[in-house]
Design an enzyme around this catalytic site. Sequence first.
Site, short mmCIF file in Angstrom:
data_model
loop_
_atom_site.label_atom_id
_atom_site.label_comp_id
_atom_site.label_asym_id
_atom_site.label_seq_id
_atom_site.Cartn_x
_atom_site.Cartn_y
_atom_site.Cartn_z
N ASP A 156 52.09 60.53 -7.30
CA ASP A 156 52.41 60.77 -5.89
C ASP A 156 52.83 59.44 -5.23
O ASP A 156 52.49 59.17 -4.08
CB ASP A 156 51.23 61.41 -5.14
CG ASP A 156 51.63 61.92 -3.76
OD1 ASP A 156 52.82 61.85 -3.40
OD2 ASP A 156 50.73 62.38 -3.02
N ASN A 194 47.26 61.92 1.43
CA ASN A 194 47.20 63.36 1.63
C ASN A 194 47.47 64.03 0.29
O ASN A 194 48.54 63.85 -0.27
CB ASN A 194 48.27 63.77 2.65
CG ASN A 194 48.32 65.27 2.85
OD1 ASN A 194 47.74 66.04 2.07
ND2 ASN A 194 49.05 65.72 3.85
N LEU A 251 61.11 58.73 -3.97
CA LEU A 251 62.03 57.60 -4.14
C LEU A 251 62.61 57.10 -2.81
O LEU A 251 63.16 56.02 -2.74
CB LEU A 251 63.15 57.95 -5.12
CG LEU A 251 62.73 57.93 -6.60
CD1 LEU A 251 63.87 58.39 -7.50
CD2 LEU A 251 62.25 56.55 -7.02
#
Length: 426
Positions: free
Chosen positions: A306, A279, A64
């Site tokens: 993600d 990643n 966030l």
Amino acid sequence: MDRLLLRGARVVDPASGLDGVRDVLVAGGRIVSVAAGITERPPVTIDLDGLVLAPGFIDMHVHLREPGQEHKETIASGCAAAAAGGFTAIASMANTEPVNDCRAVTEMILAEARRHGSVRVYPVGAVSKGLEGRELAPIGEMVEAGAVAVSDDGRPIEDASLMRRALQYARLFGIPVLAHEEDPSLVGDGVAHEGPVAARLGLPGWPAAAEDSMIARDLLLAEDVGGRLHIQHVTTGRGLELIRWSRARGVPVTCEVTPHHLTLTDEAIEGFGTNYKMNPPLRTEEDRRALVGALAGGEVDAVATDHAPHHRDEKAVEFRQAPFGVVGLETAVPVLLDRLVRTGEVPLPALVAALSTGPARALGVAGGRIAPGEPADFTVLDLERERTVEAAGFRSRASNTPFEGWSLTGWPVMTVVAGRVIHDSR
Ligand SMILES: [Zn+2]
């Protein structure tokens, strides 16, 4: 009080095995009954003919950026993006500035989410103080304040003994450790999956073994100390095999995969587009197929985005220099419906389970079921809605999506949290 009838939807509830047309009656923010042909007509009736009603989707892996990097995302904008994308709840990672490694930051996130958030926010506390990988963060006080899990996500936990203690402590408090699996000594300055594509492009490689070896280590530690381990963003077929092996030994490990690893491969980086830099990196077609197969077969507990917002300027640099990460909240559901469900590779109930029942169970939070007494959190899907992804229209402050311009059929059209419609684009 606030009674609501959701009428005539195809209700898909993997927890009970239900897939059929039902009415759902809601009162006081909870489900009262699920039945065919409910005759009561409360003040508000919403007709959902031809649409799918699923348990509210839970994204257990979201960044966030607030506090500290509000130019990328805020709790309010992240929640709005989640609601628009069909998510009723999100778990927020600890790598904010300051790091969520103490009661005060956990409380601040929850307070801000109550004030400005439309969806449920579940804070994830850090495993280590400052995400520095040296000293355990005060897990007990964060759990008391409302944290549902711990993770150093964004960074691996290099020190095996720290990981071992984290699993032991988390177990005391009944919460899982969410693990970002990466051995930095193998990754080095790697920016893309180590293989022919990275070699051809002259990019430093990020070997699959850097992920798999850490997964193996943590599975062994979890088996020894009995903690609840959840493997984040698994990207390799071999990683899944290790998880299977560990489960066969009785370890209750859970895992998640991301929409981008399910639909893209390292071929996507050919043009050096930085919105394909993530990643762990995009892997091979063989890996992608293994992830899809595991999702279809119910071996993957959760699909998690993600969601990693970055400012346009930060991504508008050379591939090697760009930060890792892509946004996902507003594209996950249509990408998965179009590319995996429409194609017949993943049955709809299996996808719904990985977006609701599975993450609820992995995090130990409410939801994930359409049954009397459960929170009235729902995601409504229109499997025929066709739309093109346009980042310019995102609720998120960021637009670093790898799916720009994709024409997708099957979109979330309504999001309901505690019996309140927080997004409606029917
Ligand atoms: Zn991560």
